[in-house]
Design a protein around this motif. Structure first.
Motif, PDB file in Angstrom:
ATOM      1  N   TYR A 387       0.801  -1.221   0.000  1.00  0.00           N
ATOM      2  CA  TYR A 387       0.000   0.000   0.000  1.00  0.00           C
ATOM      3  C   TYR A 387       0.829   1.265   0.000  1.00  0.00           C
ATOM      4  CZ  TYR A 387      -2.965  -3.777   1.282  1.00  0.00           C
ATOM      5  OH  TYR A 387      -3.603  -4.975   1.286  1.00  0.00           O
ATOM      6  N   ARG A 388       2.097   1.123   0.329  1.00  0.00           N
ATOM      7  CA  ARG A 388       2.994   2.255   0.202  1.00  0.00           C
ATOM      8  C   ARG A 388       4.389   1.680   0.020  1.00  0.00           C
ATOM      9  NH1 ARG A 388       3.894   6.330   5.002  1.00  0.00           N
ATOM     10  NH2 ARG A 388       5.493   4.813   5.561  1.00  0.00           N
ATOM     11  N   LYS A 389       5.087   2.184  -0.958  1.00  0.00           N
ATOM     12  CA  LYS A 389       6.319   1.529  -1.351  1.00  0.00           C
ATOM     13  C   LYS A 389       7.501   1.818  -0.445  1.00  0.00           C
ATOM     14  CE  LYS A 389       4.060  -0.357  -4.383  1.00  0.00           C
ATOM     15  NZ  LYS A 389       3.720  -1.769  -4.271  1.00  0.00           N
ATOM     16  N   VAL A 390       7.289   2.637   0.564  1.00  0.00           N
ATOM     17  CA  VAL A 390       8.467   3.038   1.323  1.00  0.00           C
ATOM     18  C   VAL A 390       8.221   3.000   2.818  1.00  0.00           C
ATOM     19  CG1 VAL A 390       8.008   5.496   1.522  1.00  0.00           C
ATOM     20  CG2 VAL A 390      10.342   4.708   1.205  1.00  0.00           C
TER      21      VAL A 390
ATOM     22  N   GLY B  52       4.043   8.294  -3.956  1.00  0.00           N
ATOM     23  CA  GLY B  52       4.901   7.199  -3.551  1.00  0.00           C
ATOM     24  C   GLY B  52       4.152   5.974  -3.067  1.00  0.00           C
ATOM     25  N   MET B  53       2.855   5.914  -3.355  1.00  0.00           N
ATOM     26  CA  MET B  53       2.114   4.721  -2.959  1.00  0.00           C
ATOM     27  C   MET B  53       2.297   3.605  -3.959  1.00  0.00           C
ATOM     28  SD  MET B  53      -1.392   6.284  -1.581  1.00  0.00           S
ATOM     29  CE  MET B  53      -1.427   7.177  -0.068  1.00  0.00           C
ATOM     30  N   GLU B  54       2.697   3.974  -5.161  1.00  0.00           N
ATOM     31  CA  GLU B  54       2.957   2.989  -6.196  1.00  0.00           C
ATOM     32  C   GLU B  54       4.326   3.256  -6.776  1.00  0.00           C
ATOM     33  OE1 GLU B  54      -0.446   0.419  -6.672  1.00  0.00           O
ATOM     34  OE2 GLU B  54       1.603   0.412  -7.438  1.00  0.00           O
ATOM     35  N   PHE B  55       4.969   2.166  -7.225  1.00  0.00           N
ATOM     36  CA  PHE B  55       6.205   2.341  -7.972  1.00  0.00           C
ATOM     37  C   PHE B  55       5.861   2.456  -9.445  1.00  0.00           C
ATOM     38  CE2 PHE B  55       9.557   2.303  -5.206  1.00  0.00           C
ATOM     39  CZ  PHE B  55       9.695   1.170  -4.419  1.00  0.00           C
ATOM     40  N   PRO B  69       9.220   7.291  -4.147  1.00  0.00           N
ATOM     41  CA  PRO B  69       8.647   7.536  -2.826  1.00  0.00           C
ATOM     42  C   PRO B  69       9.651   8.084  -1.813  1.00  0.00           C
ATOM     43  CG  PRO B  69       8.761   5.180  -3.314  1.00  0.00           C
ATOM     44  CD  PRO B  69       9.364   5.894  -4.462  1.00  0.00           C
TER      45      PRO B  69
END
Lengths: 390, 239
Positions: A387-390, B52-55, B69
């Protein structure tokens, strides 16, 4: 840290304002356990009616004397079979020419076992009695023989010494009545199946409800979009997981205390070991359930899909953790049970409750549970990456 | 003026479907950028990649020059999703407090900031009520208030005025203009064409690419039509 505490506060507020979930977590386990204790204590004695046809009276008396067994004499095999069919008796014992034929109705395997054991012990008692009667006869015959021999010897020697100690021919080798005293390391004569499964049930309820409640809570966050909104802030994914662990850990602590109080005071179950250890094991179980619930909720798209995990995750655990005696299961199932956390929790709880074991003996089970938590929690933090990449 | 958002060659595939096929977009400081396009065009994907929720599969998304992100940067972005995304068992104030702490607002300004945003969306009197008792419009307003917390430099709003009555919609736009005048920038997606007219620039997302990207008046002149709606329809027809 501030965010973790804020998360814990929010999750706690949501829980407290949801009376049904609170009832599920606190009241439901108490109700179910009370119900189980009533059900299992009623069924603890099995009574068996045995029809006898042509059985010698000594054996018949012995059989009738066995606790929970009553014998009924029938003149013919035909009438006995009619009684068996109509359910008046549970088994027929027929003796003819020193051969015994026993027919069991076998609709209740417990009754069959009771009958078998009762018959065996009666046979043994009867045989022993006959044996001891023979021994007595032999002893008396021997004594009479001894007396005769001594009398002859005395007669040969002359008159005097008729006061020689002659073994009293009527010396009876008295078979002292044997008495058996029962002592119980755990519980008393009323201890029944419920007492045996109670430790497993405690851990099981903690697991079931925390698993469901936490899984649903996270699903709700995903479906309402609040998880996305939270992830749109600088919060760390690990902080979210820790926030859930914190609040639900406290919830499980309270739940365990309520369940332990119920079982010890309301249901009069004996716990040999330390109550603190019992609570500790259950809190660990709740952490595992929480981490598992959150993790599996990421694999579910709706609340209904979450429920679909119950047959896979919940049901096998309850059967493989000792509800059915593990030594009666095939060996391979025993090995399989080791992948489930409830197996270790049940082992630890059994040791504490029945044996009074302390941390010294159960530490390995606890360590394994902690490993479960750490691994699942780490998986959760990684899983939130969806749901969030970081 | 430095770019607030720079999207370059953004490509994103979901399974077999290519949703974004080389999207180039930029948001300048102090402007309201409207992103329009048909359903499924990828507007939400653009937003998610920006946050930044998706790459992205390829290309880059930068906010304030930093590659997304970027978790820390999220503290300076205000996000309002398409769904209300509120904790319904909590009160309005508790929702605001929670998200304020999540954003990292310092403790001493918390109360004042909550009062400020509540006043902006006219919810001051209803903060003590549980959100489950709010009307649809009140929930939208609370959602916007949460996005406005801490006066973020960048506001990203995904279809914020869906199902909103006209009076409330005007109020929301007034607040957006005020925020821009105070130094913020706004990226807004919308289906409502007359809202697109109010933006400083409009980007039309079609077929995975930005088909048209200019001030509304200029677009209307380029396509030789009178409204953005006709620009939209004409561009779609040409595809």
């Amino acid at each position: 840290m501030r965010r973790i505490i804020e998360l814990m506060k929010r999750i706690a507020k949501e829980l407290v304002r949801d009376p049904r979930t609170l009832a599920l977590v606190f009241v439901a386990p108490v109700l179910v356990m009370w119900l189980m204790s009533v059900v299992f204590s009623v069924n603890s004695t099995t009574h068996v009616d045995v029809a006898t046809v042509g059985v010698q009276s000594s054996l018949r008396t012995q059989l009738n004397d066995v606790k929970h067994v009553s014998t009924h004499r029938y003149a013919t095999t035909h009438s006995a079979k009619a009684a068996l069919k109509s359910g008046k008796v549970d088994a027929i014992v027929k003796e003819r020419d020193n051969r015994f034929d026993i027919t069991y109705a076998n609709t209740d395997s417990t009754k069959t076992s009771v009958t078998k054991m009762a018959f065996q012990s009666s046979m043994t008692s009867t045989t022993l009695k006959q044996l001891s009667e023979q021994v007595t006869k032999l002893a008396m015959a021997n004594a009479t023989l001894q007396a005769k021999m001594q009398a002859q010897a005395a007669a040969q020697q002359g008159a005097a010494g008729s006061t020689s100690a002659s073994a009293t021919p009527t010396k009876k080798t008295a078979t002292k009545a044997v008495k058996v005293h029962n002592h119980y390391v755990y519980g008393d004569s009323n201890t029944n199946y419920f007492d045996k499964i109670m430790p497993i049930m405690m851990a099981f309820f903690v697991f079931l409800f925390v698993f469901l409640v936490s899984g649903m809570a996270l699903l709700k966050e995903r479906s309402t979009g609040t998880l996305d909104r939270v992830l749109a802030t600088p919060v760390r994914r690990s902080e979210i997981v820790l926030g859930y662990l914190g609040t639900y850990g406290i919830l499980a602590l309270l739940q365990t205390i309520v369940i332990v109080i119920t079982t010890v005071w309301l249901l009069n179950v004996e716990i040999v070991g330390s109550l603190v250890n019992v609570v500790l094991v259950n809190v660990l179980v709740s952490f595992v359930a929480l981490a598992a619930g959150i993790f599996l909720s990421t694999l579910a798209a709706s609340e209904f899909q979450m429920m679909q995990f119950i047959p896979i995750v919940i049901v096998p655990q309850i059967f493989l953790s000792g509800l059915i005696p593990l030594d009666s299961l095939p060996k391979w199932l025993d090995y399989v049970s080791y992948i489930f956390p409830l197996r270790y929790a049940a082992d630890a709880q059994n040791a504490i409750i029945f044996n009074g074991d302390g941390l010294g003996s159960i530490w390995l089970d606890l360590v394994i549970l902690v490993i479960f938590v750490v691994v699942l929690a780490a998986l959760n933090v990684v899983g939130l990456k969806r749901y969030r990449k970081v | 003026m430095a770019d607030v958002i720079t999207l370059q060659g953004l490509t994103k595939r979901f399974g077999q479907q290519t949703v974004l096929n080389g999207v180039d977009l930029d948001l300048q400081s102090g402007e309201i950028l409207g992103l329009i396009g048909p359903s499924g065009a990828g507007k939400s994907t653009v937003i998610k990649t920006t946050l930044g929720m998706e790459f992205a599969d390829s290309g880059s998304a930068k906010v304030y020059g930093a590659e997304m992100p970027n978790r820390v940067l999220l503290g300076q972005i205000g996000y309002m999703a398409q769904s209300d995304a509120l904790y319904t068992t909590l009160t309005g104030r508790e929702n605001l407090e929670f998200f304020a702490v999540m954003k990292g607002l310092p403790k001493d300004t918390l109360g004042a900031e909550i009062d400020r945003v509540a006043q902006v969306v006219d919810l001051t009197g209803d903060l003590g009520k549980r959100v489950s008792g709010y009307s649809g419009g009140m929930m939208r307003r609370l959602s916007l208030a949460i996005a406005l917390l801490h006066s973020p430099r960048l506001l990203v709003l995904d279809e914020p005025t869906v199902g909103i009555d006209p009076a409330l919609r005007i109020r929301i736009w007034e607040e957006l203009r005020r925020a821009v005048q105070a130094g913020s920038s706004v990226l807004i997606t919308t289906h409502v064409m007359d809202e697109a007219e109010k933006c400083d620039r409009v980007a039309l997302l079609l077929g995975g690419k930005v088909m048209a990207f200019d001030a509304p008046a200029k677009l209307e002149a380029d396509y030789n039509v009178d409204t953005i709606e006709e620009v939209f329809l004409k561009a779609e027809g040409e595809l």
